[in-house]
Design an enzyme around this catalytic site. Structure first.
Site, PDB file in Angstrom:
ATOM      1  N   CYS A  94      -2.487 -30.875  18.267  1.00 13.24           N
ATOM      2  CA  CYS A  94      -3.150 -31.835  17.384  1.00 13.24           C
ATOM      3  C   CYS A  94      -4.553 -32.227  17.863  1.00 13.24           C
ATOM      4  CB  CYS A  94      -2.244 -33.035  17.183  1.00 13.24           C
ATOM      5  SG  CYS A  94      -2.573 -33.896  15.642  1.00 13.24           S
ATOM      6  N   ARG A 143      -3.598 -39.081   5.562  1.00 15.90           N
ATOM      7  CA  ARG A 143      -2.950 -38.391   6.684  1.00 15.90           C
ATOM      8  C   ARG A 143      -1.876 -37.415   6.204  1.00 15.90           C
ATOM      9  NH1 ARG A 143      -4.627 -40.504  11.191  1.00 15.90           N
ATOM     10  NH2 ARG A 143      -3.088 -39.493  12.500  1.00 15.90           N
ATOM     11  N   HIS A 205       3.941 -31.633  16.760  1.00 16.61           N
ATOM     12  CA  HIS A 205       4.385 -32.619  17.750  1.00 16.61           C
ATOM     13  C   HIS A 205       5.901 -32.563  17.781  1.00 16.61           C
ATOM     14  CE1 HIS A 205       0.687 -34.832  18.488  1.00 16.61           C
ATOM     15  NE2 HIS A 205       0.450 -34.922  17.202  1.00 16.61           N
TER      16      HIS A 205
END
Ligand code: GLN
Length: 268
Positions: A94, A143, A205
């Site tokens: 990320c 997002r 993640h």
């Protein structure tokens, strides 16, 4: 056999639980009798390209990226690029992935120069659309948040994504895989992540490596390859890990998350 792991910015880029990747690499090496040493590479620490076999770097908010980007380029850049060109492995997640591309334009439009290991650039969706992030709802609206499943060779990788940045691969850049669920690089072109030699950049993640033991072993083998050539890793009993992986994958595919959450720790 022995591996030296360079863990980049453990005090700053540690917002999303990616320390789990470091622990997974260490344990899976130790279970096989492979010596493993973790060297923390903080702001100010230079990189000796001959020393590090595997770089790990995790996620962080725009604020954290701003704190490390100058150091990444000026203090560590040359050493990291040389090591990668000599075959060292890397797993950059990320915010780390974004800073290993050519540049990252933050939510407020500031351009942070990157290492350029990955032939890609990233722009925060708020900067693309001119969205002001002055409310939680607006910050959440730009997002990509939720479960992420990626076709990687004949396997599925599963994890979680939470990012405002949209990453675009340049012509010829190699993606990590194709998206089966989630947004990945940019929610537009269907690609996720980027690879260059033995370096992997990704939005996975989770942390990703405990959830994806085969990916963890792929990275360990790549890291060993630099010194020991083609290495066959002894198999581990991954019955539970594989069951957890398969269940997480199945659920993410059956119910792709549309939920958007903001974790309240700075924007981006
Ligand atoms: N600040 C970056 C973004 O929002 C990275 C976030 C992250 O590391 N999860 O795109």
């Amino acid at each position: 056999m022995r591996i030296v792991v360079g863990y980049l910015y453990p005090k700053v880029m540690c917002q999303y639980g990616d320390l789990g990747n470091v622990i997974t690499i260490v344990r899976r090496c130790q279970w096989r009798g492979i010596d493993v040493e973790v060297t923390e590479l903080d702001v100010g620490d230079a990189v000796d390209p001959g020393q590090i076999d595997l770089f790990l770097v995790g996620g962080g908010a725009d604020t954290h990226q701003r704190l490390v980007c100058e150091d990444l380029l000026a203090v560590k850049g040359e050493g990291i690029r040389q090591a990668i060109d000599q075959g060292a492995a890397a797993f950059a997640v990320c915010a780390g992935y974004q800073l290993w591309g050519h540049y990252y334009r933050t939510a407020t439009g500031q351009e942070l120069a990157g290492l350029g290991v990955f032939d890609a650039h990233t722009i925060h969706r708020a900067a693309q659309t001119g969205t002001r992030l002055d409310t939680i709802a607006r910050a959440g609206s730009v997002r990509a948040v939720g479960n992420l499943v990626v076709q990687w060779g004949d396997q599925a990788l599963v994890g979680f994504e939470n990012h405002g940045g949209r990453t675009y691969l340049h012509p010829g850049a190699r993606p990590l895989g194709k998206i089966l669920a989630g947004g990945g690089n940019n929610s537009e072109d269907g690609w996720e992540g980027c690879t260059y030699k033995n370096a992997i950049g990704t939005y996975l993640h989770g942390p990703a490596l405990p959830k994806n033991p085969r990916l963890a072993d792929h990275i360990i083998a790549a890291a060993l390859g630099r010194r020991y050539g083609d290495v066959q890793l002894a198999p581990l009993d991954d019955t539970q890990e594989i069951a957890a992986h398969d269940q997480a994958t199945e659920r993410s595919l059956a119910r792709p998350s549309r939920a958007r959450h903001l974790w309240g720790q700075g924007v981006g």
